[in-house]
Write a protein that holds these residues in place. Structure first.
Motif, PDB file in Angstrom:
ATOM      1  N   TYR A 150      47.776  51.096  48.826  1.00  0.00           N
ATOM      2  CA  TYR A 150      48.400  49.548  48.805  1.00  0.00           C
ATOM      3  C   TYR A 150      46.982  48.802  48.883  1.00  0.00           C
ATOM      4  O   TYR A 150      47.130  47.458  48.269  1.00  0.00           O
ATOM      5  N   GLY A 151      45.927  49.290  49.354  1.00  0.00           N
ATOM      6  CA  GLY A 151      44.614  48.372  49.607  1.00  0.00           C
ATOM      7  C   GLY A 151      44.201  48.327  48.000  1.00  0.00           C
ATOM      8  O   GLY A 151      43.951  47.038  47.468  1.00  0.00           O
ATOM      9  N   PHE A 152      44.172  49.103  47.145  1.00  0.00           N
ATOM     10  CA  PHE A 152      43.594  49.201  45.960  1.00  0.00           C
ATOM     11  C   PHE A 152      44.582  48.377  45.123  1.00  0.00           C
ATOM     12  O   PHE A 152      44.314  47.609  44.115  1.00  0.00           O
ATOM     13  N   LEU A 153      46.028  48.569  45.361  1.00  0.00           N
ATOM     14  CA  LEU A 153      47.028  47.644  44.828  1.00  0.00           C
ATOM     15  C   LEU A 153      46.842  46.231  44.775  1.00  0.00           C
ATOM     16  O   LEU A 153      46.986  45.390  43.823  1.00  0.00           O
ATOM     17  N   VAL A 154      46.495  45.917  46.245  1.00  0.00           N
ATOM     18  CA  VAL A 154      46.143  44.553  46.494  1.00  0.00           C
ATOM     19  C   VAL A 154      45.025  43.847  45.676  1.00  0.00           C
ATOM     20  O   VAL A 154      44.955  42.916  45.081  1.00  0.00           O
ATOM     21  N   LEU A 155      43.803  44.604  45.801  1.00  0.00           N
ATOM     22  CA  LEU A 155      42.865  44.152  44.668  1.00  0.00           C
ATOM     23  C   LEU A 155      42.809  44.367  43.571  1.00  0.00           C
ATOM     24  O   LEU A 155      42.373  43.398  42.947  1.00  0.00           O
ATOM     25  N   TRP A 156      43.539  45.083  43.186  1.00  0.00           N
ATOM     26  CA  TRP A 156      43.992  44.966  41.693  1.00  0.00           C
ATOM     27  C   TRP A 156      44.792  43.832  41.180  1.00  0.00           C
ATOM     28  O   TRP A 156      44.482  43.119  40.209  1.00  0.00           O
ATOM     29  N   PHE A 157      45.724  43.801  41.858  1.00  0.00           N
ATOM     30  CA  PHE A 157      46.772  42.422  41.768  1.00  0.00           C
ATOM     31  C   PHE A 157      46.098  41.238  41.854  1.00  0.00           C
ATOM     32  O   PHE A 157      46.433  40.158  40.921  1.00  0.00           O
ATOM     33  N   THR A 158      45.265  41.030  42.837  1.00  0.00           N
ATOM     34  CA  THR A 158      44.565  39.724  42.934  1.00  0.00           C
ATOM     35  C   THR A 158      43.270  39.565  42.472  1.00  0.00           C
ATOM     36  O   THR A 158      42.862  38.427  42.339  1.00  0.00           O
ATOM     37  N   GLU A 159      42.755  40.708  41.735  1.00  0.00           N
ATOM     38  CA  GLU A 159      41.612  40.856  40.876  1.00  0.00           C
ATOM     39  C   GLU A 159      40.593  40.315  41.729  1.00  0.00           C
ATOM     40  O   GLU A 159      39.505  39.297  41.281  1.00  0.00           O
ATOM     41  N   TYR A 160      40.369  40.500  42.929  1.00  0.00           N
ATOM     42  CA  TYR A 160      39.323  40.165  43.999  1.00  0.00           C
ATOM     43  C   TYR A 160      38.050  40.355  43.478  1.00  0.00           C
ATOM     44  O   TYR A 160      37.591  41.515  43.269  1.00  0.00           O
ATOM     45  N   GLY A 161      37.166  39.419  43.658  1.00  0.00           N
ATOM     46  CA  GLY A 161      35.778  39.286  43.156  1.00  0.00           C
ATOM     47  C   GLY A 161      35.714  39.552  41.766  1.00  0.00           C
ATOM     48  O   GLY A 161      34.411  39.695  41.374  1.00  0.00           O
ATOM     49  N   GLU A 162      36.424  39.343  40.691  1.00  0.00           N
ATOM     50  CA  GLU A 162      36.244  39.290  39.407  1.00  0.00           C
ATOM     51  C   GLU A 162      35.580  38.202  38.853  1.00  0.00           C
ATOM     52  O   GLU A 162      36.023  37.137  39.436  1.00  0.00           O
TER      53      GLU A 162
END
Length: 231
Positions: A184-196
């Motif tokens: 779920y942590g990776f899913l949140v980072l993927w969904f929010t595109e954090y740091g892109e």
């Protein structure tokens, strides 16, 4: 969207596994004493130093209720199954989020098989310092020439090792918690595109593009309208 599909897949999987375990514990309450669970309690409550015999509470937890060959096989089989079921959704996360340009199929097999191997190794070397040193010597003699393409891939390997260690010490519940938090942590980072940032090298794929549909559309032959045949 790929992200929503992965979220639904993970949620359904963990919910089904949780319900099955809950029903099994209700139907067979005494089976808990013979399962590789409860090691987290021993990890938290174990003394700062080992006892006079060199054993800690975690090591006693893994073998305290195993008194026969049948019990040993049942405990080991359950630990391996728990490691496999816990690592399986991790492979789904990798297959969904990883950039197609650097997708590594061999890493999928590693994510699933490595926890099983580590579980067996932990059971072998526990309570034996000599075996632990022997294993370190054997691992040092083997050369691993396959290098990971990204530091993100190393996180998946590290989690696989953690799952195997948890199952090996009789703390499958810890492996489950790590798997849930990781996915779920990776899913949140993927969904929010954090740091892109624009123009950067992407580790994760674009979450709102269905790769299979896009590939099929690109490879589909163009339809040429029929021409009229004039007499």
């Amino acid at each position: 969207m790929k992200a929503m599909r992965l979220f639904a897949q993970l949620s359904a999987y963990y919910l089904i596994i949780g319900l099955v375990v809950y029903m099994a514990m209700r139907l067979f309450p005494h089976a808990r004493d013979y399962l590789p669970i409860g090691g987290v309690e021993e990890l938290i409550n174990q003394p700062q130093k080992a006892g006079a015999n060199g054993l800690t509470g975690v090591q006693a937890q893994t073998s305290g209720h195993v008194d026969s060959l049948g019990d040993s096989l049942f405990w080991l089989t359950t630990a391996l199954i728990g490691a496999f079921l816990t690592s399986l959704p991790v492979s789904w996360t990798y297959m969904s989020i990883r950039n197609a340009d650097e997708y590594d199929q061999s890493l999928i097999s590693t994510i699933i098989i490595l926890p099983l191997v580590v579980t067996g190794i932990v059971i072998i070397v526990q309570n034996s310092l000599a075996l632990a040193f022997s294993l370190a010597g054997i691992a040092g003699a083997v050369r691993f020439k396959n290098s990971l393409k990204s530091s993100g891939d190393a996180l998946f390997i590290l989690l696989s090792v953690g799952i195997g260690l948890s199952a090996g010490i009789g703390a499958v519940e810890l492996a489950v918690v790590m798997s849930i938090a990781f996915n779920y942590g990776f899913l949140v980072l993927w969904f929010t595109e954090y740091g892109e940032r624009e123009g950067m090298k992407r580790y994760m794929s674009d979450f709102d593009v269905d790769v299979a549909t896009a590939t099929a559309a690109a490879e589909a032959p163009a339809v040429v309208p029929p021409t009229e045949i004039k007499p």
